[in-house]
Design a protein around this motif. Structure first.
Motif, PDB file in Angstrom:
ATOM      1  N   GLU A 188       0.832  -1.191   0.000  1.00 56.70           N
ATOM      2  CA  GLU A 188       0.000   0.000   0.000  1.00 56.70           C
ATOM      3  C   GLU A 188       0.876   1.255   0.000  1.00 56.70           C
ATOM      4  OE1 GLU A 188      -1.902  -3.021   2.928  1.00 56.70           O
ATOM      5  OE2 GLU A 188       0.090  -2.213   2.463  1.00 56.70           O
ATOM      6  N   SER A 189       0.342   2.312  -0.560  1.00 53.21           N
ATOM      7  CA  SER A 189       1.013   3.606  -0.521  1.00 53.21           C
ATOM      8  C   SER A 189      -0.040   4.702  -0.626  1.00 53.21           C
ATOM      9  CB  SER A 189       2.034   3.736  -1.653  1.00 53.21           C
ATOM     10  OG  SER A 189       1.390   3.673  -2.912  1.00 53.21           O
ATOM     11  N   ALA A 213      -6.352  -9.485  -0.320  1.00 53.58           N
ATOM     12  CA  ALA A 213      -6.889 -10.203  -1.473  1.00 53.58           C
ATOM     13  C   ALA A 213      -7.717 -11.403  -1.039  1.00 53.58           C
ATOM     14  CB  ALA A 213      -5.749 -10.661  -2.381  1.00 53.58           C
ATOM     15  N   THR A 214      -8.825 -11.579  -1.731  1.00 52.36           N
ATOM     16  CA  THR A 214      -9.709 -12.711  -1.472  1.00 52.36           C
ATOM     17  C   THR A 214     -10.339 -13.143  -2.791  1.00 52.36           C
ATOM     18  OG1 THR A 214     -11.546 -13.479  -0.093  1.00 52.36           O
ATOM     19  CG2 THR A 214     -11.720 -11.260  -1.010  1.00 52.36           C
ATOM     20  N   ALA A 215     -11.061 -14.237  -2.754  1.00 53.80           N
ATOM     21  CA  ALA A 215     -11.658 -14.734  -3.987  1.00 53.80           C
ATOM     22  C   ALA A 215     -12.850 -13.875  -4.418  1.00 53.80           C
ATOM     23  CB  ALA A 215     -12.085 -16.186  -3.812  1.00 53.80           C
ATOM     24  N   TYR A 216     -13.719 -13.571  -3.477  1.00 49.88           N
ATOM     25  CA  TYR A 216     -14.931 -12.812  -3.773  1.00 49.88           C
ATOM     26  C   TYR A 216     -15.213 -11.843  -2.635  1.00 49.88           C
ATOM     27  CZ  TYR A 216     -15.673 -16.811  -6.847  1.00 49.88           C
ATOM     28  OH  TYR A 216     -15.512 -17.783  -7.796  1.00 49.88           O
ATOM     29  N   CYS A 217     -15.791 -10.715  -2.970  1.00 48.81           N
ATOM     30  CA  CYS A 217     -16.246  -9.795  -1.936  1.00 48.81           C
ATOM     31  C   CYS A 217     -17.485 -10.407  -1.287  1.00 48.81           C
ATOM     32  CB  CYS A 217     -16.620  -8.442  -2.530  1.00 48.81           C
ATOM     33  SG  CYS A 217     -15.242  -7.479  -3.138  1.00 48.81           S
ATOM     34  N   SER A 218     -17.425 -10.602   0.013  1.00 44.53           N
ATOM     35  CA  SER A 218     -18.587 -11.135   0.734  1.00 44.53           C
ATOM     36  C   SER A 218     -18.533 -10.612   2.155  1.00 44.53           C
ATOM     37  CB  SER A 218     -18.598 -12.668   0.707  1.00 44.53           C
ATOM     38  OG  SER A 218     -17.382 -13.174   1.209  1.00 44.53           O
ATOM     39  N   GLY A 219     -18.863  -9.361   2.288  1.00 42.83           N
ATOM     40  CA  GLY A 219     -18.752  -8.754   3.599  1.00 42.83           C
ATOM     41  C   GLY A 219     -17.298  -8.433   3.896  1.00 42.83           C
ATOM     42  N   PHE A 220     -17.012  -8.176   5.131  1.00 43.63           N
ATOM     43  CA  PHE A 220     -15.668  -7.758   5.521  1.00 43.63           C
ATOM     44  C   PHE A 220     -15.097  -8.677   6.601  1.00 43.63           C
ATOM     45  CE2 PHE A 220     -15.696  -4.242   2.826  1.00 43.63           C
ATOM     46  CZ  PHE A 220     -16.870  -3.529   2.949  1.00 43.63           C
ATOM     47  N   LEU A 221     -15.281  -9.976   6.409  1.00 41.03           N
ATOM     48  CA  LEU A 221     -14.709 -10.937   7.330  1.00 41.03           C
ATOM     49  C   LEU A 221     -13.235 -11.103   7.013  1.00 41.03           C
ATOM     50  CD1 LEU A 221     -15.292 -12.905   9.624  1.00 41.03           C
ATOM     51  CD2 LEU A 221     -15.790 -14.645   7.907  1.00 41.03           C
ATOM     52  N   ALA A 222     -12.377 -10.636   7.889  1.00 40.15           N
ATOM     53  CA  ALA A 222     -10.943 -10.587   7.602  1.00 40.15           C
ATOM     54  C   ALA A 222     -10.347 -11.970   7.357  1.00 40.15           C
ATOM     55  CB  ALA A 222     -10.211  -9.888   8.740  1.00 40.15           C
ATOM     56  N   SER A 223     -10.904 -12.991   7.967  1.00 41.41           N
ATOM     57  CA  SER A 223     -10.311 -14.322   7.876  1.00 41.41           C
ATOM     58  C   SER A 223     -10.381 -14.915   6.467  1.00 41.41           C
ATOM     59  CB  SER A 223     -10.989 -15.271   8.870  1.00 41.41           C
ATOM     60  OG  SER A 223     -12.373 -15.372   8.587  1.00 41.41           O
ATOM     61  N   VAL A 224     -11.238 -14.383   5.614  1.00 44.53           N
ATOM     62  CA  VAL A 224     -11.330 -14.942   4.262  1.00 44.53           C
ATOM     63  C   VAL A 224     -10.350 -14.285   3.293  1.00 44.53           C
ATOM     64  CG1 VAL A 224     -13.760 -15.494   4.640  1.00 44.53           C
ATOM     65  CG2 VAL A 224     -13.143 -13.400   3.390  1.00 44.53           C
ATOM     66  N   TYR A 225      -9.628 -13.300   3.762  1.00 41.18           N
ATOM     67  CA  TYR A 225      -8.649 -12.619   2.927  1.00 41.18           C
ATOM     68  C   TYR A 225      -7.300 -13.313   3.096  1.00 41.18           C
ATOM     69  CZ  TYR A 225     -12.042  -8.992   1.975  1.00 41.18           C
ATOM     70  OH  TYR A 225     -13.149  -8.312   1.547  1.00 41.18           O
ATOM     71  N   ALA A 226      -6.737 -13.785   1.992  1.00 36.67           N
ATOM     72  CA  ALA A 226      -5.549 -14.631   2.061  1.00 36.67           C
ATOM     73  C   ALA A 226      -4.255 -13.846   2.154  1.00 36.67           C
ATOM     74  CB  ALA A 226      -5.503 -15.551   0.840  1.00 36.67           C
ATOM     75  N   TYR A 227      -4.206 -12.724   1.462  1.00 40.27           N
ATOM     76  CA  TYR A 227      -2.965 -11.958   1.398  1.00 40.27           C
ATOM     77  C   TYR A 227      -3.220 -10.540   1.888  1.00 40.27           C
ATOM     78  CZ  TYR A 227      -2.017 -15.812  -1.782  1.00 40.27           C
ATOM     79  OH  TYR A 227      -1.894 -17.057  -2.331  1.00 40.27           O
ATOM     80  N   TRP A 228      -2.262 -10.027   2.643  1.00 39.57           N
ATOM     81  CA  TRP A 228      -2.399  -8.705   3.240  1.00 39.57           C
ATOM     82  C   TRP A 228      -1.150  -7.878   2.986  1.00 39.57           C
ATOM     83  CZ3 TRP A 228      -6.569  -6.896   6.220  1.00 39.57           C
ATOM     84  CH2 TRP A 228      -7.574  -7.841   6.480  1.00 39.57           C
ATOM     85  N   GLY A 229      -1.360  -6.582   2.831  1.00 37.82           N
ATOM     86  CA  GLY A 229      -0.238  -5.674   2.768  1.00 37.82           C
ATOM     87  C   GLY A 229       0.182  -5.262   4.164  1.00 37.82           C
ATOM     88  N   GLN A 230       1.208  -4.428   4.217  1.00 36.64           N
ATOM     89  CA  GLN A 230       1.765  -3.990   5.504  1.00 36.64           C
ATOM     90  C   GLN A 230       1.035  -2.768   6.055  1.00 36.64           C
ATOM     91  OE1 GLN A 230       3.757  -5.900   7.012  1.00 36.64           O
ATOM     92  NE2 GLN A 230       5.641  -6.343   5.931  1.00 36.64           N
ATOM     93  N   GLY A 231       0.291  -2.097   5.223  1.00 31.81           N
ATOM     94  CA  GLY A 231      -0.486  -0.962   5.681  1.00 31.81           C
ATOM     95  C   GLY A 231       0.171   0.380   5.397  1.00 31.81           C
TER      96      GLY A 231
END
Length: 123
Positions: free
Chosen positions: A6-7, A98-116
């Motif tokens: 992210e930037s 990143a996740t497969a599909y947008c389905s609410g904002f459940l963080a556990s379904v997101y596989a890859y995360w940036g550093q912020g």
């Protein structure tokens, strides 16, 4: 190595604007929906927005509807979050994920995360 970066964060006055970017490396973003989350000090991480893999569908938290706009340019492997009319309550570290599909904002379904990237709203 799969990575999201992210930037675009920074210090902005209330009512101002920022545009965040989320760039992928090691994989192509066009197979993934991308969500934006934020976390303020002492608070839980909350979902802000999500955009489907091809950009045809978007979702927003009620707190940012009408002020934030998510978009993507798959040719550039980049997702953007345009934030307008920023408020002090928008302050926090913003993450893309990143996740497969947008389905609410459940963080556990997101596989890859940036550093912020830090967003500070202050006069």
């Amino acid at each position: 190595q799969l990575q999201l970066v992210e930037s675009g964060g920074g210090l902005v006055q209330p009512g101002g604007s920022l545009r965040l970017s989320c760039v992928a490396s090691g994989f192509t973003l066009d197979s993934y929906a991308i969500g934006w989350f934020r976390q303020a000090p002492g608070k839980e991480r909350e979902g802000v927005s999500c955009i489907s893999s091809r950009g045809g569908s978007t979702d927003y938290a009620d707190s940012v509807k009408g002020r934030f706009t998510v978009s993507r340019d798959n040719a550039k492997n980049t997702v953007y979050l345009q934030m307008n009319r920023l408020k002090s309550e928008d302050e926090g570290v913003y993450y893309c994920a990143a996740t497969a599909y947008c389905s609410g904002f459940l963080a556990s379904v997101y596989a890859y995360w940036g550093q912020g990237t830090q967003v500070t709203v202050s006069s």
